[in-house]
Enzyme design. Structure first.
Site, PDB file in Angstrom:
ATOM      1  N   ASP A   1       0.836  -1.203   0.000  1.00  0.00           N
ATOM      2  CA  ASP A   1       0.000   0.000   0.000  1.00  0.00           C
ATOM      3  C   ASP A   1       0.874   1.258   0.000  1.00  0.00           C
ATOM      4  O   ASP A   1       1.689   1.451   0.903  1.00  0.00           O
ATOM      5  CB  ASP A   1      -0.886  -0.061   1.267  1.00  0.00           C
ATOM      6  CG  ASP A   1      -2.031   0.921   1.230  1.00  0.00           C
ATOM      7  OD1 ASP A   1      -2.084   1.749   0.309  1.00  0.00           O
ATOM      8  OD2 ASP A   1      -2.870   0.847   2.145  1.00  0.00           O
TER       9      ASP A   1
ATOM     10  N   ASP B   1     -10.200   4.191  -1.764  1.00  0.00           N
ATOM     11  CA  ASP B   1     -10.828   3.174  -0.907  1.00  0.00           C
ATOM     12  C   ASP B   1     -12.341   3.111  -1.116  1.00  0.00           C
ATOM     13  O   ASP B   1     -13.017   4.140  -1.193  1.00  0.00           O
ATOM     14  CB  ASP B   1     -10.600   3.498   0.570  1.00  0.00           C
ATOM     15  CG  ASP B   1      -9.154   3.337   0.966  1.00  0.00           C
ATOM     16  OD1 ASP B   1      -8.292   3.258   0.074  1.00  0.00           O
ATOM     17  OD2 ASP B   1      -8.892   3.309   2.178  1.00  0.00           O
TER      18      ASP B   1
HETATM   19  C1  GLA Z   1      -5.418   2.338   2.571  1.00  0.00           C
HETATM   20  C2  GLA Z   1      -5.910   1.195   1.687  1.00  0.00           C
HETATM   21  C3  GLA Z   1      -6.999   0.442   2.407  1.00  0.00           C
HETATM   22  C4  GLA Z   1      -6.476  -0.100   3.732  1.00  0.00           C
HETATM   23  C5  GLA Z   1      -5.947   1.061   4.558  1.00  0.00           C
HETATM   24  C6  GLA Z   1      -5.238   0.588   5.816  1.00  0.00           C
HETATM   25  O1  GLA Z   1      -6.397   3.293   2.782  1.00  0.00           O
HETATM   26  O2  GLA Z   1      -6.361   1.684   0.464  1.00  0.00           O
HETATM   27  O3  GLA Z   1      -7.464  -0.632   1.601  1.00  0.00           O
HETATM   28  O4  GLA Z   1      -5.460  -1.027   3.467  1.00  0.00           O
HETATM   29  O5  GLA Z   1      -5.001   1.826   3.816  1.00  0.00           O
HETATM   30  O6  GLA Z   1      -4.698   1.666   6.538  1.00  0.00           O
END
Ligand code: GLA
Length: 513
Positions: free
Chosen positions: A270, A330
């Protein structure tokens, strides 16, 4: 579940090139003087699971009633701007229309709300500053060896959507148990993925240890494997994940080796705080670095890129060894978020195929923010776009309805079709039709009602690009055969529901009508 740090992941690269405000502000920061609010202000949030505190530095420069400056956390940094009238300030960050920081400057402190939550910021001491990180240039580009995994979209479960930062080792064990007892494992959901906030600190050898919510990842992996499942973990190419926990920056090879030694089968990588270090045009090289490190371990590990679709990831994701790549921000447990994420896939359809998939983010089915029709729509559309099916709900507390959606094997088969073709939508008024060619020459067709009133959907076999003559068709939610009359089928579709059909054909020389 989102924290200030999680929100910080949305900071845009363009904002990160601002020079730090003059160090002079640090020296005079916070003093009540002619400089007013000018200074560097430190604020702390909650204590994290690894014993550290959430931490932000607000660097401000007041010129009359105008404020400019920066807002920095472990995970990101952005420019801010605002106003101060009397003691009252309103400060904006990113492109938000409402102020990120609102409050009053009293007794040499900032008091107010930060993203709607109360905060107090005091003059920053040197030890409050966000630690600087030494820049390590990413490697030059090449093509990473294919790992041969994910011939169909990966299926499993991920902790983030339901448990967020509070996920524990026992939640992961319980999820593994529930995948087995619910029948989900046998339906194909085999990855049990730990998302962010498992990380603790690095030991004296630089090995990343879990925080106190997790005792021993290797033992956990053994448990998950003993259930006939596979286990996934999470890290970032930056020094911190989106919640401020330490990740793989400068330790890529070491972490890959540890993950392999622990028995990890899947990694979600990520971007998060990497944006504080790299330019966007370095993203490919940065992801390649971990891609190479994973291949070098010799262990088959599915590589999931999570960088929210930046820099046209679909064009190079497979070349860095990626098996799936997020194409959006997200997902949230709402109709608007879900539909926006899946509609964004349309342009990326040519890039999906066996071994490498577009990822519109995880399933929200069962989390309570949408109606059952809307969750059936998510399942239908994720299957039509050949998306990874990673459940994101509490598997231990599933209603029968949630189970019936996640365990609809006729829909799962569409997602897992070996041809690996991704459907694209065509819109007519409120009805959006997605057609997915299948390996048997037939097609799956989904008609979504995006509107708020019941509509009649009409499907014509002539428009389906079938490779044969239609033998029969099934409604994959009612599990009934449906009849086409002269190549046409019509049915009503409730608001936000999806009519999902599988059309079967005979490709041989003597087709049965
Ligand atoms: C980002 C990712 C999410 C999750 C969060 C965790 O926002 O896109 O899918 O993994 O981090 O902090």
């Amino acid at each position: 579940m989102k924290t200030k740090f999680t929100m910080a992941v949305k900071m845009r690269r363009t904002t990160n090139r601002l020079l730090l405000l003059s160090f002079g502000f640090l020296l005079f920061g916070g003093s009540v003087s002619a400089q007013g609010i000018t200074g560097r202000w430190a604020t702390y949030g909650k204590k994290m699971w690894n014993g550290h505190w959430e931490q932000e530095i607000i660097g401000l420069n007041q010129n009359g009633s105008v404020i400019t400056g920066t807002f920095e956390s472990l995970t990101g940094k952005t420019n801010v701007h605002g106003t101060i009238v009397g003691s009252h300030f309103e400060i904006y960050a990113w492109d938000r229309k409402t102020p990120a920081l609102v409050g009053d400057f009293v007794n040499g402190e900032l008091h107010g709300t930060m993203f709607g939550r109360p905060f107090v910021a005091k003059a920053a001491r040197p030890e409050d500053e966000i630690p600087a990180v030494e820049y390590i240039a990413p490697p030059s580009l090449h093509i990473v060896l294919k790992n041969g995994l994910a011939k169909t979209p990966p299926m499993g479960w991920n902790s983030w959507n339901h448990f967020g930062e509070d996920v524990t080792e026992s939640d992961i064990r319980a999820a593994a148990d529930a995948l087995v007892s619910s029948g989900m494992r046998d339906a194909g959901y085999i990855y049990v993925n730990i998302d962010g906030t498992w990380e603790g600190r690095r030991d004296s050898h630089g090995n990343l240890l879990p925080n106190r919510k997790f005792r021993h990842i290797q033992a956990l992996a053994e448990y998950v494997h003993s259930k006939g499942l596979k286990i996934g973990i999470y890290s970032s190419p930056g020094p911190y994940d989106c919640a401020g926990y330490p990740t793989s920056y400068g330790h890529e090879q070491q972490d890959a080796i540890d993950f392999a030694r622990w028995g990890i089968d899947f990694i979600k990588y990520d971007w998060c705080s990497a944006e504080k270090i790299y330019h966007d045009d370095q993203i490919r090289a940065v992801y390649q670095k971990m891609g190479d490190a994973l291949v070098a371990t010799g262990r088959p590990i599915v590589y999931s890129l999570c960088e929210y679709g930046r820099e046209d990831v679909q064009e190079w994701g497979a070349d860095v060894g990626g098996n799936l790549w997020r194409t959006t921000d997200d997902i949230h447990d709402s109709w608007g978020s879900m539909i926006a994420n899946v509609e964004r896939q349309a342009a990326f359809a040519p890039y999906a195929g066996p071994g490498h998939w577009n990822d519109p983010d995880m399933l929200e089915i069962g989390n309570g923010g949408m109606t059952s029709d809307e969750y059936r729509t998510q399942m239908s559309l994720w299957a039509l776009v050949a998306a990874p099916l990673l459940a994101g709900n509490n598997l231990q507390k599933m209603t029968e309805e949630t189970k019936s959606i996640l365990l609809n094997k006729e829909v799962i088969v569409i997602d897992q079709d070996l041809l690996g073709k991704q459907a694209v939508p065509e819109r007519q008024g409120d009805l959006e039709t997605w057609i997915k060619p299948l390996s048997d020459g037939g097609a799956a067709v989904g008609v979504v009602n995006l509107g708020s009133s019941t509509k009649t959907a009409t499907i014509r076999t002539a428009g389906l690009r079938l490779r044969g003559t239609v033998t029969h068709a099934r409604n994959l939610w009612s599990h009934e055969e449906v009849q086409f009359a002269q190549g046409v089928y019509s049915a009503t579709v409730m608001p936000h529901a999806t009519l999902l059909l599988r059309i079967c054909v005979q490709t041989g020389p003597n087709p049965r009508e």
